[in-house]
Enzyme design. Structure first.
Site, short mmCIF file in Angstrom:
data_model
loop_
_atom_site.label_atom_id
_atom_site.label_comp_id
_atom_site.label_asym_id
_atom_site.label_seq_id
_atom_site.Cartn_x
_atom_site.Cartn_y
_atom_site.Cartn_z
CD GLU A 180 1.85 -1.56 -7.19
OE1 GLU A 180 2.19 -2.17 -8.22
OE2 GLU A 180 1.97 -2.01 -6.05
CD GLU A 260 -1.71 -3.86 -4.29
OE1 GLU A 260 -0.59 -4.40 -4.36
OE2 GLU A 260 -2.38 -3.59 -5.31
#
Ligand SMILES: *[C@@H]1O[C@H](CO)[C@@H](O)[C@H](O)[C@H]1NC(C)=O
Ligand SMILES: *[C@@H]1O[C@H](CO)[C@@H](O)[C@H](O)[C@H]1NC(C)=O
Ligand SMILES: *[C@@H]1O[C@H](CO)[C@@H](O)[C@H](O)[C@H]1NC(C)=O
Ligand SMILES: *[C@@H]1O[C@H](CO)[C@@H](O)[C@H](O)[C@H]1NC(C)=O
Ligand SMILES: *[C@@H]1O[C@H](CO)[C@@H](O)[C@H](O)[C@H]1NC(C)=O
Length: 651
Positions: A180, A260
């Site tokens: 991320e 995710e």
């Protein structure tokens, strides 16, 4: 058929399969992955070996396999393997190679996420705290000292992983670079380019490397980079088409991937337990599978932040010991309604393996371990300094941080004296909010108050000039997300008394885990003093219990609860189970895996209670139960925190 002939047929078959090389690749033309030339779609689940005792890895993997998953995803926390520079640990619970081998044996392919940064609600997002030895280091950037440490670590780790790549005969199909990164302020493309080169040079040209970012263009902007396949992450309940449209913006062709997909959500001390409904999780999962997407459920089993491994969010909110995550398998690996709901969805798309699902591991309620079982009051921290501070004290004018004192986790005692008489209550303060993270203050051996980061910056003290001031500072877990990950611990700015800066500190770095596991703490004589009104000195207590004879299959897993205790750390047979904090919640029980219990000898429970033990009122007991409680009601700023930490608004 003769054995010889049988053998040569096997050899032939084997030889044939060797002739087709194993391959795993991206197919941009057909928007999918290809495994050995065939179209391949993964339905994966996250499992962190660092949060599960090694003896249970296989059980959890088998349960995941029986849910219909064909892949698992795991992080590798750097700080778990290199606790101090150059000292690596890959043994026991940290044996990641064994974990990968088990995953392959069970029938999985593996999505590997080696960081270097992982977030994961893990201390400092997996980065080792010793990186902060350089005070102004810019983590996750081209900072040369950071890069040098990353190169060295990856130079150790990646060659170890290379034989486990799919094309080399192992289970690893894809490898994530960073994590991320688009959510981080630095947006340093040179750093991402450096990592890409490093991963390529260590792992080869063939391996599929990828990135993961929030499903929004603003995240993909700094997170995605050429040669790394861009994937997204998002939870249930949103618009799946819109979320994948964000990925399509970065990758016009290739497989759709949600790296995710949130099956649950994280918790914070003092906030309500997060719960995500099975129906909601099943619905969006179905939508994603229907469009042919690859999905990884984060988490499929959360597990436990044993010891000191939990992370924290900013504004400072540490995560509890349990990382149950409301995942389809509980913290203890139990099957849930969500597990079966997910399995039903997967069934519509993939063949589910035949055979029985491993049952929920039995739990045993060992009952109460009370005074009659010989609880003993051990020393206070202040009394045990000679035992606890192996390296002896460090003296300096102004307070030093944990890192300056060469300590990463746990507790440090800061000691000084009152420079003047304080006949009336005088504020002892950390005006710059520099108590990281919680401090237990006493004057001349009397507990006077608690300081807490972002919450309580002042206590009043009284005493004569020269009175001894002890401030025991607890590191409650380093921030793992966002721009405040350079999270120094201890007293990170000056303390004041009234208007004056306190000076002349003596600091004790404490090796509490060593002292507990080696049984070095001494007993104290019970005193006739009446119990203090509100607080007592941080101190150790010890009880023990025997596992009953004649009941088959003991020891079994259990949960420990400390109803009348307030806050502290707990060990069983020297194993650090983690922090308890029932007065803040929502977690009331700690998972106790059977493998740390003994049937051959009494099991020793050691408690470090920081605020006030119930022992003086004769209730020095803990309870072992068969049912976890992670959702006790708490007074909370729940809505506020939920909004800050959720990713729902990324869609
Ligand atoms: C390495 O880690 C394992 C598992 O946590 C632990 O049991 C062992 O003591 C560690 N070894 C060293 C040398 O610290
Ligand atoms: C989901 O997003 C897509 C693309 O942005 C849009 O066309 C569609 O109407 C949305 N669906 C719903 C139910 O909002
Ligand atoms: C300290 O004492 C002063 C004066 O008695 C009082 O106003 C103040 O609220 C006290 N502060 C704390 C943190 O207890
Ligand atoms: C404490 O104050 C002194 C004097 O102003 C300053 O030199 C020092 O850097 C401060 N220490 C910390 C940890 O802030
Ligand atoms: C906690 O969870 C249990 C079991 O799911 C449930 O029965 C109970 O109502 C929940 N309590 C709170 C306070 O949410």
């Amino acid at each position: 058929m003769s054995l010889l002939r049988f053998g040569s047929i096997l050899l032939l078959l084997f030889g044939h399969s060797l002739a087709t090389p194993r391959s795993f690749s991206l197919d941009y033309k057909n928007d999918c992955f290809r495994k050995d030339g065939e179209e391949f779609r993964y339905i994966s689940g996250s499992i962190h070996y660092s949060r599960i005792p090694r003896v249970y890895w296989k059980d959890r993997l088998l349960k995941m396999y029986m849910a219909g998953l064909n892949a698992i995803q795991t992080y590798i926390p750097w700080n778990y393997h290199e606790e101090s520079p150059g000292r690596y640990n890959f043994t026991g619970d940290r044996d990641v190679e064994h974990f990968l081998q088990l995953a392959q044996d069970v029938g999985f392919v593996v999505i590997l996420r080696p960081g270097p940064y992982i977030c994961a609600e893990w201390d400092m997002g997996g980065l080792p705290a010793w990186l902060l030895n350089k005070k102004d280091i810019v983590l996750r950037s081209s900072d040369p000292d950071y890069i040098a440490a990353v190169d060295k670590w990856m130079g150790k780790l990646l060659p170890m992983m290379k034989p486990y790549l799919y094309q080399n005969g192992g289970p690893i199909i894809t490898v994530q670079v960073e994590n991320e990164y688009g959510s981080y302020f630095a947006c340093d493309y040179n750093y991402m380019r450096h990592l890409t080169k490093l991963f390529r040079s260590q792992l080869g040209e063939e391996v599929v490397l990828f990135t993961t970012d929030g499903a929004g263009l603003n995240y993909l902007k700094c997170g995605s980079i050429q040669d790394l396949y861009a994937t997204v992450d998002f939870g249930p309940g949103g618009n799946v088409t819109a979320a994948f449209a964000a990925q399509r913006h970065a990758e016009p062709r290739g497989p759709l991937v949600n790296s995710e997909y949130y099956s649950g959500w994280l918790d914070h001390w003092g906030s309500r337990h997060s719960v995500v409904s099975s129906a909601k999780v099943a619905k969006s999962l179905n939508e994603m599978l229907a469009v042919g997407a690859n999905v990884n459920l984060y988490m499929f089993i959360g597990g436990t932040n044993f010891g000191y491994w939990n992370g924290a969010n900013a504004p400072y909110g540490p995560q509890p010991t349990s990382y149950d995550y409301d995942a389809p398998l509980t913290e203890a690996g139990d099957l849930t309604e969500k597990y079966f709901a997910i399995r039903e969805v997967i069934k519509m798309y993939h063949k589910i393996p035949e055979g029985p699902i491993p049952p929920t591991t039995p739990k045993y309620s060992y009952g109460s371990v009370g005074n009659e079982k010989g609880w003993r009051s051990l020393q206070t921290i202040s009394d045990a300094l000679e035992t606890l501070s192996f390296s002896g004290p460090v003296k300096s004018m102004y307070p030093q941080t944990f890192i300056e004192l060469n300590q990463a986790f746990g507790y440090v005692l800061y000691r000084t004296t009152l420079p003047v008489n304080c006949n009336t209550p005088t504020p002892l303060s950390s005006p710059l909010n520099g108590v990281h993270d919680r401090a237990y203050v006493s004057v001349d051996g009397v507990a006077v108050g608690i300081l807490e980061r972002d919450k309580a910056l002042t206590v009043n003290v009284t005493g004569k000039a020269g009175s001894q001031v002890d401030i025991l500072v607890e590191n409650m877990g380093r921030i793992n997300y966002g721009k405040y990950i350079n999270d120094f611990k201890g007293l990170v700015s000056n303390m004041t008394l009234g208007k004056d800066t306190l000076t002349g500190w003596t600091m004790y770095s404490l090796s509490i885990d060593e002292a507990v596991s080696q049984g070095l703490l001494g007993e104290t004589k019970p005193t006739d003093l009446p119990p203090p009104a509100a607080l007592s000195l941080p101190a150790f207590y010890q009880g023990n219990f025997i596992i009953p004879d004649g009941i088959p299959d003991l020891p079994q897993d259990t949960y420990i609860t400390l109803p009348k205790w307030r806050k502290g750390q707990i060990w069983i047979n020297g194993f650090n189970l983690g922090r308890y904090w029932p007065t803040r919640g929502p977690q009331l029980t700690l998972f106790v895996p059977a493998n740390i219990l003994s049937t051959a000898a009494p099991n020793i429970v050691t408690v470090l209670e920081l605020e006030e033990a119930p022992c003086s009122s004769g209730l020095c007991s803990v309870e072992f139960t068969a049912t976890p409680i992670l959702n006790a009601t708490v007074q909370s700023d729940y809505k506020h925190q939920r909004r800050l930490f959720t990713k729902d608004d990324l869609l």
